[in-house]
Scaffold this motif. Structure first.
Motif, PDB file in Angstrom:
ATOM      1  N   UNK A 266     -30.773  18.058 -22.638  1.00  0.00           N
ATOM      2  CA  UNK A 266     -29.486  17.724 -23.243  1.00  0.00           C
ATOM      3  C   UNK A 266     -29.175  16.232 -23.075  1.00  0.00           C
ATOM      4  N   UNK A 267     -29.502  15.689 -21.895  1.00  0.00           N
ATOM      5  CA  UNK A 267     -29.259  14.261 -21.642  1.00  0.00           C
ATOM      6  C   UNK A 267     -30.124  13.387 -22.553  1.00  0.00           C
ATOM      7  N   UNK A 268     -31.385  13.803 -22.778  1.00  0.00           N
ATOM      8  CA  UNK A 268     -32.260  13.074 -23.707  1.00  0.00           C
ATOM      9  C   UNK A 268     -31.664  13.069 -25.108  1.00  0.00           C
ATOM     10  N   UNK A 269     -31.135  14.221 -25.535  1.00  0.00           N
ATOM     11  CA  UNK A 269     -30.534  14.318 -26.865  1.00  0.00           C
ATOM     12  C   UNK A 269     -29.288  13.452 -26.984  1.00  0.00           C
ATOM     13  N   UNK A 270     -28.493  13.442 -25.916  1.00  0.00           N
ATOM     14  CA  UNK A 270     -27.286  12.605 -25.920  1.00  0.00           C
ATOM     15  C   UNK A 270     -27.681  11.129 -26.037  1.00  0.00           C
ATOM     16  N   UNK A 271     -28.646  10.697 -25.229  1.00  0.00           N
ATOM     17  CA  UNK A 271     -29.074   9.290 -25.235  1.00  0.00           C
ATOM     18  C   UNK A 271     -29.683   8.903 -26.587  1.00  0.00           C
ATOM     19  N   UNK A 272     -30.560   9.765 -27.098  1.00  0.00           N
ATOM     20  CA  UNK A 272     -31.212   9.486 -28.381  1.00  0.00           C
ATOM     21  C   UNK A 272     -30.194   9.427 -29.513  1.00  0.00           C
ATOM     22  N   UNK A 273     -29.273  10.384 -29.533  1.00  0.00           N
ATOM     23  CA  UNK A 273     -28.263  10.431 -30.593  1.00  0.00           C
ATOM     24  C   UNK A 273     -27.313   9.240 -30.481  1.00  0.00           C
TER      25      UNK A 273
ATOM     26  N   UNK B 138     -20.526  10.168 -39.101  1.00  0.00           N
ATOM     27  CA  UNK B 138     -19.654  11.334 -38.970  1.00  0.00           C
ATOM     28  C   UNK B 138     -20.178  12.359 -37.968  1.00  0.00           C
ATOM     29  N   UNK B 139     -21.502  12.584 -37.966  1.00  0.00           N
ATOM     30  CA  UNK B 139     -22.075  13.670 -37.170  1.00  0.00           C
ATOM     31  C   UNK B 139     -22.433  13.274 -35.740  1.00  0.00           C
ATOM     32  N   UNK B 140     -22.688  12.007 -35.485  1.00  0.00           N
ATOM     33  CA  UNK B 140     -23.123  11.584 -34.150  1.00  0.00           C
ATOM     34  C   UNK B 140     -22.161  12.020 -33.039  1.00  0.00           C
ATOM     35  N   UNK B 141     -20.849  11.768 -33.148  1.00  0.00           N
ATOM     36  CA  UNK B 141     -19.972  12.206 -32.052  1.00  0.00           C
ATOM     37  C   UNK B 141     -19.940  13.720 -31.891  1.00  0.00           C
ATOM     38  N   UNK B 142     -20.064  14.439 -32.998  1.00  0.00           N
ATOM     39  CA  UNK B 142     -20.069  15.907 -32.934  1.00  0.00           C
ATOM     40  C   UNK B 142     -21.310  16.396 -32.198  1.00  0.00           C
ATOM     41  N   UNK B 143     -22.463  15.810 -32.497  1.00  0.00           N
ATOM     42  CA  UNK B 143     -23.710  16.232 -31.847  1.00  0.00           C
ATOM     43  C   UNK B 143     -23.716  15.862 -30.366  1.00  0.00           C
TER      44      UNK B 143
ATOM     45  N   UNK C  64     -30.709  21.591 -28.126  1.00  0.00           N
ATOM     46  CA  UNK C  64     -30.685  20.130 -28.215  1.00  0.00           C
ATOM     47  C   UNK C  64     -30.163  19.760 -29.599  1.00  0.00           C
ATOM     48  N   UNK C  65     -29.047  19.048 -29.644  1.00  0.00           N
ATOM     49  CA  UNK C  65     -28.455  18.583 -30.900  1.00  0.00           C
ATOM     50  C   UNK C  65     -28.789  17.097 -31.027  1.00  0.00           C
ATOM     51  N   UNK C  66     -29.597  16.744 -32.020  1.00  0.00           N
ATOM     52  CA  UNK C  66     -30.067  15.364 -32.130  1.00  0.00           C
ATOM     53  C   UNK C  66     -29.847  14.811 -33.535  1.00  0.00           C
ATOM     54  N   UNK C  67     -29.324  13.604 -33.607  1.00  0.00           N
ATOM     55  CA  UNK C  67     -29.187  12.871 -34.867  1.00  0.00           C
ATOM     56  C   UNK C  67     -30.008  11.594 -34.761  1.00  0.00           C
ATOM     57  N   UNK C  68     -30.818  11.324 -35.785  1.00  0.00           N
ATOM     58  CA  UNK C  68     -31.524  10.045 -35.895  1.00  0.00           C
ATOM     59  C   UNK C  68     -31.255   9.516 -37.298  1.00  0.00           C
ATOM     60  N   UNK C  69     -30.789   8.288 -37.385  1.00  0.00           N
ATOM     61  CA  UNK C  69     -30.400   7.727 -38.672  1.00  0.00           C
ATOM     62  C   UNK C  69     -31.208   6.486 -39.013  1.00  0.00           C
ATOM     63  N   UNK C  70     -31.437   6.322 -40.323  1.00  0.00           N
ATOM     64  CA  UNK C  70     -32.189   5.183 -40.840  1.00  0.00           C
ATOM     65  C   UNK C  70     -31.452   4.643 -42.071  1.00  0.00           C
TER      66      UNK C  70
ATOM     67  N   UNK D  57     -21.014  15.675 -28.484  1.00  0.00           N
ATOM     68  CA  UNK D  57     -20.096  16.657 -27.891  1.00  0.00           C
ATOM     69  C   UNK D  57     -20.789  18.018 -27.724  1.00  0.00           C
ATOM     70  N   UNK D  58     -21.553  18.440 -28.751  1.00  0.00           N
ATOM     71  CA  UNK D  58     -22.244  19.731 -28.674  1.00  0.00           C
ATOM     72  C   UNK D  58     -23.247  19.773 -27.524  1.00  0.00           C
ATOM     73  N   UNK D  59     -23.930  18.664 -27.265  1.00  0.00           N
ATOM     74  CA  UNK D  59     -24.855  18.603 -26.127  1.00  0.00           C
ATOM     75  C   UNK D  59     -24.111  18.725 -24.797  1.00  0.00           C
TER      76      UNK D  59
END
Length: 200
Positions: A125-132, A145-150, A97-103, A152-154
């Protein structure tokens, strides 16, 4: 451990460890130990009347494995019930699961391996995609920068969830946990604990 310590010092060090410490060291932290230290651990295992397979776990971490051997060990995990849904109908595999959370000024990046049945892997994987997709963009510049990469990785990982053989993630997990898997390869209950998903 060889820095300034002789085997007598090391033997005394291990003699003061609890049984659970010895088991943890032998099954998870024995990579790179010298043969003399492995012998000390073996003596402690025998002296305490612990499961002799624990020593196999220590040796396993210091052995070169072929792909075939790792694949064979991974089959022990594939035949377990899914740790997420309990299903026994599908062979288990692995995903990350590749996940990005930003603040705004801070972004959190996680890569979390999971062993489960293909349906549960897809859901994760779908949860990670939705969350990211929802929370990843808001950090500058990392999140943007990293959100589209993560994402794609999912998507890429999800394509491997239903392959018929052990996928790369499962093989990597098996190699990383080879000490525990070798120790408990005939104990399904212990193997279930190794693959149990713990939400971080």
């Amino acid at each position: 451990m060889s820095n300034g310590f002789d085997l007598k010092d090391i033997a005394e060090f291990y003699s003061k460890k609890s049984d659970s410490d010895i088991i943890h060291i032998a099954t998870q932290n024995a990579r790179g130990l010298k043969p003399g230290v492995l012998e000390i651990i073996e003596n402690e295992i025998k002296k305490r009347n612990l499961n002799p397979n624990i020593l196999e776990g220590a040796k396993a971490q210091n052995k070169e494995y072929s792909l075939e051997e790792i694949n064979e060990l991974s089959q022990k995990l594939r035949s377990l019930p899914c740790p997420l849904c309990g299903s026994k109908t599908a062979k288990l595999n692995g995903t990350i699961m590749h996940t990005v959370k930003s603040f705004i000024v801070f972004s959190s990046f996680r890569k979390e391996p999971i062993i489960a049945c293909p349906d549960c892997l897809d859901k994760k994987n779908e949860e990670s995609i939705a969350s990211t997709a929802l929370l990843g963009w808001w950090g500058i510049p990392g999140g943007i920068l990293q959100t589209p990469i993560y994402i794609y990785n999912n998507i890429k990982e999800k394509k491997e969830n239903r392959v018929t053989e052990s996928n790369g993630t499962l093989l990597g997990f098996t190699l990383q946990n080879v000490g525990q898997i070798e120790t408990y390869k005939d104990d399904a209950e212990k193997l279930k604990l190794i693959i149990k998903y713990v939400k971080k």
